[in-house]
Design a protein around this motif. Structure first.
Motif, PDB file in Angstrom:
ATOM      1  N   UNK A   1       0.816  -1.209   0.000  1.00 52.78           N
ATOM      2  CA  UNK A   1       0.000   0.000   0.000  1.00 52.78           C
ATOM      3  C   UNK A   1       0.853   1.263   0.000  1.00 52.78           C
ATOM      4  N   UNK A   2       1.905   1.254   0.825  1.00 49.63           N
ATOM      5  CA  UNK A   2       2.770   2.440   0.906  1.00 49.63           C
ATOM      6  C   UNK A   2       3.462   2.720  -0.424  1.00 49.63           C
ATOM      7  N   UNK A   3       3.903   1.656  -1.081  1.00 49.40           N
ATOM      8  CA  UNK A   3       4.539   1.832  -2.397  1.00 49.40           C
ATOM      9  C   UNK A   3       3.545   2.368  -3.416  1.00 49.40           C
ATOM     10  N   UNK A   4       2.373   1.751  -3.485  1.00 49.24           N
ATOM     11  CA  UNK A   4       1.376   2.163  -4.469  1.00 49.24           C
ATOM     12  C   UNK A   4       0.945   3.602  -4.261  1.00 49.24           C
ATOM     13  N   UNK A   5       0.776   3.991  -2.998  1.00 47.63           N
ATOM     14  CA  UNK A   5       0.386   5.368  -2.712  1.00 47.63           C
ATOM     15  C   UNK A   5       1.500   6.336  -3.121  1.00 47.63           C
ATOM     16  N   UNK A   6       2.755   5.954  -2.880  1.00 50.48           N
ATOM     17  CA  UNK A   6       3.885   6.808  -3.263  1.00 50.48           C
ATOM     18  C   UNK A   6       3.973   6.945  -4.782  1.00 50.48           C
ATOM     19  N   UNK A   7       3.754   5.846  -5.499  1.00 47.18           N
ATOM     20  CA  UNK A   7       3.793   5.884  -6.962  1.00 47.18           C
ATOM     21  C   UNK A   7       2.723   6.811  -7.510  1.00 47.18           C
ATOM     22  N   UNK A   8       1.488   6.627  -7.059  1.00 42.45           N
ATOM     23  CA  UNK A   8       0.397   7.458  -7.560  1.00 42.45           C
ATOM     24  C   UNK A   8       0.561   8.911  -7.136  1.00 42.45           C
ATOM     25  N   UNK A   9       1.129   9.132  -5.965  1.00 41.33           N
ATOM     26  CA  UNK A   9       1.359  10.511  -5.518  1.00 41.33           C
ATOM     27  C   UNK A   9       2.321  11.228  -6.448  1.00 41.33           C
TER      28      UNK A   9
ATOM     29  N   UNK B   1       2.996  10.451  -9.568  1.00 40.52           N
ATOM     30  CA  UNK B   1       2.327  10.631 -10.860  1.00 40.52           C
ATOM     31  C   UNK B   1       1.401  11.853 -10.822  1.00 40.52           C
ATOM     32  N   UNK B   2       0.726  12.043  -9.699  1.00 44.13           N
ATOM     33  CA  UNK B   2      -0.255  13.119  -9.596  1.00 44.13           C
ATOM     34  C   UNK B   2       0.385  14.490  -9.426  1.00 44.13           C
ATOM     35  N   UNK B   3       1.399  14.577  -8.568  1.00 47.51           N
ATOM     36  CA  UNK B   3       1.895  15.907  -8.183  1.00 47.51           C
ATOM     37  C   UNK B   3       3.103  16.369  -8.986  1.00 47.51           C
ATOM     38  N   UNK B   4       3.672  15.479  -9.814  1.00 46.87           N
ATOM     39  CA  UNK B   4       4.836  15.893 -10.607  1.00 46.87           C
ATOM     40  C   UNK B   4       4.631  15.755 -12.104  1.00 46.87           C
ATOM     41  N   UNK B   5       3.679  14.916 -12.537  1.00 48.47           N
ATOM     42  CA  UNK B   5       3.521  14.676 -13.969  1.00 48.47           C
ATOM     43  C   UNK B   5       4.661  13.884 -14.551  1.00 48.47           C
ATOM     44  N   UNK B   6       5.344  13.117 -13.744  1.00 51.26           N
ATOM     45  CA  UNK B   6       6.510  12.354 -14.183  1.00 51.26           C
ATOM     46  C   UNK B   6       6.103  11.263 -15.174  1.00 51.26           C
ATOM     47  N   UNK B   7       6.958  11.001 -16.149  1.00 52.21           N
ATOM     48  CA  UNK B   7       6.720   9.900 -17.081  1.00 52.21           C
ATOM     49  C   UNK B   7       6.949   8.575 -16.373  1.00 52.21           C
ATOM     50  N   UNK B   8       6.249   7.545 -16.827  1.00 51.78           N
ATOM     51  CA  UNK B   8       6.330   6.258 -16.151  1.00 51.78           C
ATOM     52  C   UNK B   8       7.745   5.693 -16.205  1.00 51.78           C
TER      53      UNK B   8
END
Length: 256
Positions: free
Chosen positions: A120-128, A130-137
Motif C-alpha cells: 500500500x505504501x509503495x502504491x500510494x507513493x507511486x500514484x502521488x 504521478x499526480x503531483x509531478x507529472x513524471x513519465x512512467x
C-alpha cells in the motif's frame, strides 16, 4: 501590422534566451496560451481542409481523364488535427477515488487485496508522484534512493535523452515517500537494491507493473486511464488553476 509583429517578437524573447527558466522569465497567462493554441489549431485545420479540397478536385479531374493520376495518392496523408482543449483529463474526484482505493485496499478479490496490503505504501507513493509531478512512467521506474533530496524536499528526475530536472514536493508528499522508504527497507530485508520503487520480486519495478497498477485502480472509470493520463492531468489542472504553467516541471524544453 508591423507593430503587432514587433510586440509578438518581444513576447517570445525570454523563451529564446533561456527556455529552461521559462517560469521565471515570462508569464504564460491563460489568455496568452489559449490565443496561440487557437491560432495553431486554425492553421492546422486550414491545412487539413485545403488538403481535402485539393484531393477531391484531383479525383474529379482524374474521373474526367484530365489527369493520369491523383498526386495525393502517392503517400501524402491528411493532416490529423486533435484539439488539446477537448482531450479529457482526470477530474479531482477521480484522483481522490484512486487514493481512497489504495488506502482502503478496496479493489479486487480478498486474496488479491491480501497480497496488495503489504504494498500500500509503495502504491500510494507511486500514484502521488504521478499526480503531483507529472513524471513519465519510465522516469518514475528509474528513480533511485539518492534521487530524493530530503532536506530540500526535491526529487531529481532523469527523463528522455538523459535530461535531468528537479521537482519540488510538498510536506504531505514527502511524508508519503518517507512511509514508503521505511516499508521498502522492511520488504528488502537487507537485500541490495538501489531502486526507489521495487516489485514483489525485490527488484526494480517495471513500466508494465506500473501500468498494471494504474489499470487495476481505474478499471471501472468511464475513460481509459494510463500512467501518461496522470501527466496530462497534472498539466491540465495546473494550467486551469494558476497563471504560470510549470512546463519545466514536466521536463520539457521549449524551443521556439
Amino acid at each position: 501590422m508591423d507593430e503587432q509583429r514587433v510586440n509578438e517578437q518581444e513576447l517570445w524573447k525570454p523563451l529564446n534566451a533561456n527556455p529552461r527558466m521559462l517560469d521565471t522569465q515570462v508569464n504564460l497567462t491563460e489568455d496568452f496560451l489559449s490565443e496561440r493554441c487557437c491560432a495553431f489549431l486554425r492553421f492546422a485545420k486550414f491545412c487539413a481542409t485545403t488538403y481535402t479540397a485539393l484531393k477531391s478536385f484531383a479525383d474529379y479531374l482524374l474521373s474526367r481523364k484530365m489527369i493520369s493520376e491523383n498526386p495525393f495518392d502517392c503517400g501524402i496523408k491528411r493532416v490529423s488535427v486533435k484539439d488539446p482543449l477537448k482531450q479529457v483529463a482526470m477530474t479531482a474526484a477521480e484522483l481522490k477515488k484512486v487514493v481512497e482505493r489504495i488506502n482502503d485496499n478496496s479493489i479486487g478479490t480478498k486474496r488479491a487485496n491480501a497480497r496488495r496490503e503489504a504494498w500500500k505504501e509503495r502504491n500510494l507513493a507511486i500514484f502521488t508522484l504521478l499526480m503531483v509531478t507529472g513524471i513519465r512512467v519510465t522516469a518514475l521506474t528509474e528513480l533511485n534512493m539518492e534521487d530524493i533530496l530530503w532536506d530540500q524536499k526535491i526529487i531529481r528526475v532523469t527523463d528522455k535523452r538523459r535530461n535531468t530536472y528537479e521537482c519540488e514536493l510538498d510536506d504531505d508528499s514527502m511524508d508519503i515517500l518517507r512511509n514508503w522508504v521505511v516499508k521498502r527497507a522492511e520488504l528488502l530485508n537487507k537485500r541490495d537494491c538501489n531502486a526507489l520503487f521495487i516489485s514483489n520480486r525485490r527488484t526494480r519495478i517495471t513500466d508494465k507493473s506500473v501500468r498494471d497498477l494504474v489499470k487495476a485502480y481505474t478499471a471501472d472509470f468511464e475513460k481509459h486511464i494510463t500512467p501518461h493520463k496522470f501527466r496530462s492531468t497534472f498539466a491540465t489542472l495546473f494550467y486551469q488553476s494558476v497563471l504560470r504553467f510549470p512546463v519545466h516541471r514536466l521536463g520539457i524544453d521549449i524551443i521556439i
